[in-house]
Scaffold this motif. Sequence first.
Motif, short mmCIF file in Angstrom:
data_model
loop_
_atom_site.label_atom_id
_atom_site.label_comp_id
_atom_site.label_asym_id
_atom_site.label_seq_id
_atom_site.Cartn_x
_atom_site.Cartn_y
_atom_site.Cartn_z
N PRO A 12 0.82 -1.22 0.00
CA PRO A 12 0.00 0.00 0.00
C PRO A 12 0.86 1.26 0.00
O PRO A 12 2.09 1.20 0.08
CB PRO A 12 -0.82 -0.12 1.29
N ALA A 13 0.20 2.40 -0.08
CA ALA A 13 0.87 3.69 -0.20
C ALA A 13 1.76 3.98 1.01
O ALA A 13 1.35 3.75 2.15
CB ALA A 13 -0.17 4.80 -0.37
N ALA A 14 2.95 4.49 0.74
CA ALA A 14 3.88 4.96 1.77
C ALA A 14 4.27 3.89 2.78
O ALA A 14 4.57 4.19 3.94
CB ALA A 14 3.31 6.20 2.50
N ALA A 15 4.30 2.65 2.35
CA ALA A 15 4.68 1.55 3.25
C ALA A 15 6.20 1.44 3.40
O ALA A 15 6.69 0.77 4.32
CB ALA A 15 4.13 0.23 2.71
N LYS A 17 8.11 0.93 0.31
CA LYS A 17 8.50 0.13 -0.87
C LYS A 17 9.73 0.74 -1.56
O LYS A 17 10.69 0.04 -1.87
CB LYS A 17 7.35 0.05 -1.89
N GLY A 18 9.63 2.02 -1.84
CA GLY A 18 10.69 2.68 -2.60
C GLY A 18 12.00 2.73 -1.82
O GLY A 18 13.08 2.53 -2.39
N THR A 19 11.89 2.98 -0.52
CA THR A 19 13.08 3.04 0.33
C THR A 19 13.81 1.70 0.32
O THR A 19 15.03 1.64 0.16
CB THR A 19 12.67 3.42 1.77
N ASP A 109 9.20 -1.58 -7.92
CA ASP A 109 8.23 -1.47 -6.84
C ASP A 109 6.95 -0.81 -7.34
O ASP A 109 6.98 0.03 -8.23
CB ASP A 109 8.82 -0.77 -5.61
N ARG A 137 4.70 8.96 8.28
CA ARG A 137 5.95 8.96 7.49
C ARG A 137 5.81 9.81 6.23
O ARG A 137 6.70 10.59 5.90
CB ARG A 137 6.31 7.53 7.09
N ARG A 138 4.69 9.63 5.51
CA ARG A 138 4.52 10.40 4.27
C ARG A 138 4.34 11.88 4.58
O ARG A 138 4.86 12.74 3.86
CB ARG A 138 3.32 9.83 3.48
N GLU A 141 7.71 13.37 5.31
CA GLU A 141 8.47 13.45 4.07
C GLU A 141 8.03 14.69 3.26
O GLU A 141 8.88 15.45 2.78
CB GLU A 141 8.20 12.15 3.29
N THR A 184 6.71 -3.13 8.23
CA THR A 184 7.78 -2.23 8.70
C THR A 184 7.31 -1.29 9.81
O THR A 184 8.03 -0.37 10.17
CB THR A 184 8.36 -1.39 7.53
N SER A 188 13.05 0.20 11.82
CA SER A 188 13.76 1.34 11.25
C SER A 188 13.99 1.04 9.77
O SER A 188 13.80 -0.11 9.32
CB SER A 188 15.11 1.52 11.95
N ILE A 189 14.40 2.04 9.03
CA ILE A 189 14.73 1.81 7.62
C ILE A 189 15.82 0.74 7.51
O ILE A 189 15.71 -0.19 6.70
CB ILE A 189 15.16 3.13 6.94
N ALA A 192 14.40 -2.73 8.03
CA ALA A 192 13.59 -3.17 6.89
C ALA A 192 14.49 -3.57 5.72
O ALA A 192 14.27 -4.60 5.07
CB ALA A 192 12.62 -2.06 6.48
#
Length: 208
Positions: A12-15, A17-19, A109, A137-138, A141, A184, A188-189, A192
């Motif tokens: 889902p959005a802002a989970a 994925k991209g990071t 992703d 988080r979003r 950001e 996550t 932490s990043i 994950a």
Amino acid sequence: TNRAFTVAIDGPAAAGKGTVARALAAHFGFTHLDTGLLYRATGLRTLDGTDPVEAAKTLKAKDLEQDDLLRTPDVAQAASRVAALPEVRAALVDFQRAFARRSGGAVLDGRDIGTVICPDADVKLYVTASDEIRAQRRHNELVNKGHEVTLDEVAADLRSRDARDSARATAPLKPAADAVELDTSRMSIDEAVAAAIAETERRIAAKG
Ligand code: CDP
Ligand code: CDP
């Protein structure tokens, strides 16, 4: 076989994925495609009245380069609306599959990578986090990038996109049957990313 190594990351959005996708690609020397940008750029082009299917079919590399503009909640909403159209999705399939086949490995992703775009991916991750944490988080950001947006507005954008993305008939948001789920919420990043690297290492070892 010398088939290229593909990592599919959905959720889902802002989970996150991209990071995770960017860090995995950097770690293994793979290339990364944020497929959400294709839908965001298509959505952005429709805001001036351009037909969505025409917008998707004539998308150019430079349309994907307007990162700050593409990341706004208004463009995210437009992306989610055009993403429900089967002809828009069809216009973007070949580009994504060609990217996935690049030698040297690729990480993609999005929402339908493990289910539709790359059903034979070597690694499939379904990244999630609680609604509250994703919104926080979003929001952080966007505020850090200088966007004036409230936490409630961000939460509403994520909620409505997740609902629309999950309910659509074509390539809905859902975990592939063989995806490994990565929640996550309490990670932490770095944690994950470490979990994603470990899963990828396992699959590389299994492939031989
Ligand atoms: O970063 P975030 O998760 O908020 O969104 P995104 O990945 O940039 O995706 C924006 C929108 O594009 C999503 O809400 C989906 O509607 C759509 N999308 C899709 O349908 N399929 C994909 N593979 C990627 C994005
Ligand atoms: O690509 P997606 O929309 O799924 O999420 P993202 O853009 O990678 O992550 C959304 C925000 O959450 C970013 O600002 C990340 O830095 C942050 N994040 C985090 O704080 N902790 C994590 N474990 C993962 C991401």
